[in-house]
Design a protein around this motif. Sequence first.
Motif, PDB file in Angstrom:
ATOM      1  N   SER A   1       0.831  -1.207   0.000  1.00 34.06           N
ATOM      2  CA  SER A   1       0.000   0.000   0.000  1.00 34.06           C
ATOM      3  C   SER A   1       0.864   1.255   0.000  1.00 34.06           C
ATOM      4  O   SER A   1       0.568   2.233  -0.701  1.00 34.06           O
ATOM      5  CB  SER A   1      -0.923  -0.007   1.226  1.00 34.06           C
ATOM      6  N   THR A   2       1.946   1.222   0.778  1.00 37.51           N
ATOM      7  CA  THR A   2       2.852   2.372   0.845  1.00 37.51           C
ATOM      8  C   THR A   2       3.562   2.598  -0.481  1.00 37.51           C
ATOM      9  O   THR A   2       3.667   3.735  -0.966  1.00 37.51           O
ATOM     10  CB  THR A   2       3.890   2.160   1.963  1.00 37.51           C
ATOM     11  N   VAL A   3       4.042   1.502  -1.078  1.00 32.34           N
ATOM     12  CA  VAL A   3       4.719   1.613  -2.374  1.00 32.34           C
ATOM     13  C   VAL A   3       3.744   2.120  -3.436  1.00 32.34           C
ATOM     14  O   VAL A   3       4.084   2.975  -4.265  1.00 32.34           O
ATOM     15  CB  VAL A   3       5.313   0.252  -2.786  1.00 32.34           C
ATOM     16  N   GLY A   4       2.526   1.596  -3.405  1.00 37.44           N
ATOM     17  CA  GLY A   4       1.523   2.060  -4.361  1.00 37.44           C
ATOM     18  C   GLY A   4       1.237   3.539  -4.215  1.00 37.44           C
ATOM     19  O   GLY A   4       1.086   4.262  -5.210  1.00 37.44           O
ATOM     20  N   LEU A   5       1.176   4.011  -2.972  1.00 36.29           N
ATOM     21  CA  LEU A   5       0.949   5.437  -2.732  1.00 36.29           C
ATOM     22  C   LEU A   5       2.122   6.265  -3.247  1.00 36.29           C
ATOM     23  O   LEU A   5       1.934   7.329  -3.859  1.00 36.29           O
ATOM     24  CB  LEU A   5       0.745   5.678  -1.234  1.00 36.29           C
ATOM     25  N   ALA A   6       3.346   5.759  -3.027  1.00 39.34           N
ATOM     26  CA  ALA A   6       4.533   6.487  -3.483  1.00 39.34           C
ATOM     27  C   ALA A   6       4.605   6.537  -5.009  1.00 39.34           C
ATOM     28  O   ALA A   6       5.011   7.548  -5.593  1.00 39.34           O
ATOM     29  CB  ALA A   6       5.791   5.831  -2.913  1.00 39.34           C
ATOM     30  N   ILE A   7       4.205   5.451  -5.661  1.00 40.08           N
ATOM     31  CA  ILE A   7       4.284   5.391  -7.126  1.00 40.08           C
ATOM     32  C   ILE A   7       3.170   6.203  -7.782  1.00 40.08           C
ATOM     33  O   ILE A   7       3.406   6.978  -8.717  1.00 40.08           O
ATOM     34  CB  ILE A   7       4.219   3.923  -7.606  1.00 40.08           C
ATOM     35  N   ASN A   8       1.966   6.028  -7.279  1.00 44.02           N
ATOM     36  CA  ASN A   8       0.799   6.597  -7.953  1.00 44.02           C
ATOM     37  C   ASN A   8       0.422   7.981  -7.450  1.00 44.02           C
ATOM     38  O   ASN A   8      -0.247   8.732  -8.152  1.00 44.02           O
ATOM     39  CB  ASN A   8      -0.401   5.652  -7.776  1.00 44.02           C
ATOM     40  N   GLY A   9       0.837   8.303  -6.223  1.00 43.26           N
ATOM     41  CA  GLY A   9       0.481   9.592  -5.660  1.00 43.26           C
ATOM     42  C   GLY A   9      -0.947   9.615  -5.139  1.00 43.26           C
ATOM     43  O   GLY A   9      -1.671   8.619  -5.179  1.00 43.26           O
ATOM     44  N   TYR A  10      -1.331  10.769  -4.651  1.00 44.47           N
ATOM     45  CA  TYR A  10      -2.674  10.948  -4.102  1.00 44.47           C
ATOM     46  C   TYR A  10      -3.111  12.375  -4.392  1.00 44.47           C
ATOM     47  O   TYR A  10      -2.300  13.304  -4.352  1.00 44.47           O
ATOM     48  CB  TYR A  10      -2.673  10.691  -2.593  1.00 44.47           C
ATOM     49  N   ARG A  11      -4.396  12.530  -4.685  1.00 39.02           N
ATOM     50  CA  ARG A  11      -4.922  13.865  -4.970  1.00 39.02           C
ATOM     51  C   ARG A  11      -6.159  14.137  -4.130  1.00 39.02           C
ATOM     52  O   ARG A  11      -6.984  13.245  -3.915  1.00 39.02           O
ATOM     53  CB  ARG A  11      -5.277  13.998  -6.454  1.00 39.02           C
ATOM     54  N   TYR A  12      -6.243  15.377  -3.706  1.00 36.70           N
ATOM     55  CA  TYR A  12      -7.426  15.833  -2.963  1.00 36.70           C
ATOM     56  C   TYR A  12      -8.037  17.010  -3.719  1.00 36.70           C
ATOM     57  O   TYR A  12      -7.328  17.845  -4.278  1.00 36.70           O
ATOM     58  CB  TYR A  12      -7.030  16.263  -1.549  1.00 36.70           C
ATOM     59  N   GLY A  13      -9.368  17.056  -3.733  1.00 34.42           N
ATOM     60  CA  GLY A  13     -10.042  18.115  -4.475  1.00 34.42           C
ATOM     61  C   GLY A  13      -9.978  17.887  -5.970  1.00 34.42           C
ATOM     62  O   GLY A  13      -9.955  18.839  -6.758  1.00 34.42           O
ATOM     63  N   PHE A  14      -9.970  16.630  -6.372  1.00 29.98           N
ATOM     64  CA  PHE A  14      -9.747  16.262  -7.774  1.00 29.98           C
ATOM     65  C   PHE A  14     -10.933  15.460  -8.291  1.00 29.98           C
ATOM     66  O   PHE A  14     -11.513  14.636  -7.580  1.00 29.98           O
ATOM     67  CB  PHE A  14      -8.450  15.442  -7.864  1.00 29.98           C
ATOM     68  N   ASN A  15     -11.318  15.725  -9.538  1.00 27.06           N
ATOM     69  CA  ASN A  15     -12.317  14.925 -10.236  1.00 27.06           C
ATOM     70  C   ASN A  15     -13.642  14.888  -9.466  1.00 27.06           C
ATOM     71  O   ASN A  15     -14.258  15.919  -9.265  1.00 27.06           O
ATOM     72  CB  ASN A  15     -11.765  13.514 -10.466  1.00 27.06           C
ATOM     73  N   ASP A  16     -14.074  13.704  -9.028  1.00 25.05           N
ATOM     74  CA  ASP A  16     -15.374  13.574  -8.362  1.00 25.05           C
ATOM     75  C   ASP A  16     -15.458  14.360  -7.062  1.00 25.05           C
ATOM     76  O   ASP A  16     -16.568  14.592  -6.557  1.00 25.05           O
ATOM     77  CB  ASP A  16     -15.673  12.097  -8.062  1.00 25.05           C
ATOM     78  N   HIS A  17     -14.327  14.763  -6.524  1.00 21.12           N
ATOM     79  CA  HIS A  17     -14.352  15.568  -5.300  1.00 21.12           C
ATOM     80  C   HIS A  17     -15.080  16.890  -5.519  1.00 21.12           C
ATOM     81  O   HIS A  17     -15.550  17.508  -4.557  1.00 21.12           O
ATOM     82  CB  HIS A  17     -12.926  15.835  -4.813  1.00 21.12           C
ATOM     83  N   ALA A  18     -15.157  17.317  -6.779  1.00 21.28           N
ATOM     84  CA  ALA A  18     -15.886  18.551  -7.078  1.00 21.28           C
ATOM     85  C   ALA A  18     -17.360  18.428  -6.702  1.00 21.28           C
ATOM     86  O   ALA A  18     -18.037  19.443  -6.485  1.00 21.28           O
ATOM     87  CB  ALA A  18     -15.753  18.896  -8.562  1.00 21.28           C
ATOM     88  N   PHE A  19     -17.858  17.196  -6.630  1.00 18.95           N
ATOM     89  CA  PHE A  19     -19.235  16.958  -6.193  1.00 18.95           C
ATOM     90  C   PHE A  19     -19.288  16.562  -4.721  1.00 18.95           C
ATOM     91  O   PHE A  19     -20.147  17.023  -3.976  1.00 18.95           O
ATOM     92  CB  PHE A  19     -19.877  15.853  -7.044  1.00 18.95           C
ATOM     93  N   TYR A  20     -18.369  15.680  -4.320  1.00 24.62           N
ATOM     94  CA  TYR A  20     -18.419  15.156  -2.956  1.00 24.62           C
ATOM     95  C   TYR A  20     -18.215  16.246  -1.911  1.00 24.62           C
ATOM     96  O   TYR A  20     -18.975  16.349  -0.935  1.00 24.62           O
ATOM     97  CB  TYR A  20     -17.336  14.091  -2.734  1.00 24.62           C
TER      98      TYR A  20
END
Length: 220
Positions: free
Chosen positions: A24-43
């Motif tokens: 999970s940690t490696v996946g987070l490091a490779i793929n990154g994380y975004r907040y306020g992105f895409n569907d978050h505009a609705f949520y």
Amino acid sequence: MSTQTNNIRIEKQPWVIVFLLLTSTVGLAINGYRYGFNDHAFYIPMIDRLVNPDLFPKDYLFDEPSGEYNFWIPAMATLARFFPLDWIFFLGYILTRFALFWAIYHLSINLFNSRGAAVLAVLFLVIPKSVGGTATATQDIFFTLRSTAMPLAVAFLIPYFQGRITLAAIICGVVFLIHPITAIPLICLLGFRLLIEIFRQGICRIYSLHTSSSHSRFPN
């Protein structure tokens, strides 16, 4: 150590948990994380509006009832009354990634009875891949309803393939409450299984009647 519960294998060895956490940690490091992105505009506005009903007066976004068909948004709003929403989403993302890898690992080990296959299944899904050439990926890089429901959707397959249909149906119901679209394939699988059982019982009944009729015609 592993346990067998009604033919469902659950791994409890510490190295499995460590492996899934590292993945999970490696996946987070490779793929990154975004907040306020895409569907978050609705949520995010929907959650903010539940926390503070005075926000966004007369906004057309709130005329459509999509946030009323699941308990995910109200649950996030409840947490947001006590904790910052960005941290809630980040921790939720980490937990759902771990849960997804846990479900994939245990689905694989129950299907193939091989720890090696289970480890490979997890590693192959560390990097998100496009699903059917669409914009949907095997993993989201932000916290969503779908990413919350997906670990349960994968876990649904474990009791389903082990013949524990009642447990599978319960998990399917929870998935439906979180993200109805994710639950549609699961409902189809349950319906298909039901048809198979009806057909199988019908064949068995016909065979039983035929056997009884044969014995009555040609007694020993």
